[in-house]
Scaffold this motif. Structure first.
Motif, short mmCIF file in Angstrom:
data_model
loop_
_atom_site.label_atom_id
_atom_site.label_comp_id
_atom_site.label_asym_id
_atom_site.label_seq_id
_atom_site.Cartn_x
_atom_site.Cartn_y
_atom_site.Cartn_z
N UNK A 22 0.84 -1.20 0.00
CA UNK A 22 0.00 0.00 0.00
C UNK A 22 0.87 1.25 0.00
N UNK A 23 0.81 2.03 -1.08
CA UNK A 23 1.56 3.30 -1.10
C UNK A 23 0.98 4.28 -0.08
N UNK A 62 7.98 -4.29 -11.92
CA UNK A 62 6.75 -4.31 -12.72
C UNK A 62 5.50 -4.26 -11.84
N UNK A 63 5.59 -4.74 -10.59
CA UNK A 63 4.44 -4.68 -9.67
C UNK A 63 4.33 -3.33 -8.98
N UNK A 64 5.47 -2.79 -8.56
CA UNK A 64 5.51 -1.50 -7.85
C UNK A 64 6.62 -0.67 -8.47
N UNK A 65 6.30 0.16 -9.46
CA UNK A 65 7.33 0.90 -10.17
C UNK A 65 8.07 1.95 -9.33
N UNK A 66 7.39 2.49 -8.30
CA UNK A 66 7.99 3.60 -7.57
C UNK A 66 7.73 3.50 -6.06
N UNK A 67 8.31 2.50 -5.39
CA UNK A 67 8.09 2.40 -3.94
C UNK A 67 8.78 3.56 -3.22
N UNK A 86 14.21 2.64 -1.30
CA UNK A 86 14.31 1.30 -1.89
C UNK A 86 15.52 1.25 -2.83
N UNK A 87 16.12 0.06 -2.92
CA UNK A 87 17.30 -0.12 -3.76
C UNK A 87 17.00 -1.11 -4.88
N UNK A 88 17.58 -0.85 -6.03
CA UNK A 88 17.53 -1.80 -7.12
C UNK A 88 18.96 -2.17 -7.44
#
Length: 108
Positions: A22-23, A62-67, A86-88
């Motif tokens: 949930x954002x 693809x599920x959450x582009x911008x947490x 968040x880290x990628x």
């Protein structure tokens, strides 16, 4: 969709566990798959080792582009709050790694 994207999607489909993300800004819950880990971190404070429990969740971009920090994740009946950015870490930027803390107010 690249072969790597297909492998990641299949990996989450097979090995991922259900969660609700949930954002904080929209409050629109999303059903997603996560891969959870709970490594303990040991750090030193004034020459004393301190054990800190952590909860790390990997989710698909693809599920959450911008947490964002303060978003929440409900997993196995407990609510976790995203802390920090968040880290990628994968080269194709397909997976987010979320550092979270247990929401004591909701999960107690």
């Amino acid at each position: 969709m690249s072969i790597f994207e297909q492998v990641i999607a299949q990996n989450f489909f097979v090995m991922g566990e259900s969660a609700v993300y949930t954002p904080a800004d929209t409050g629109e819950p999303m059903n997603i798959k996560v891969m959870a880990s709970r490594p303990d971190e040991v750090f030193t404070f004034q020459s004393t080792p301190v054990l800190s429990e952590t909860s790390i969740f990997e989710i698909q971009v693809s599920d959450v582009p911008n947490p964002k920090e303060d978003d929440t994740l409900e997993f196995k009946g407990k609510t976790y709050i995203v802390q920090g950015d968040p880290q990628s870490t994968d080269p194709d930027r397909l997976i987010w790694r979320l550092n979270t803390r247990l929401d004591d107010e909701v999960s107690s």
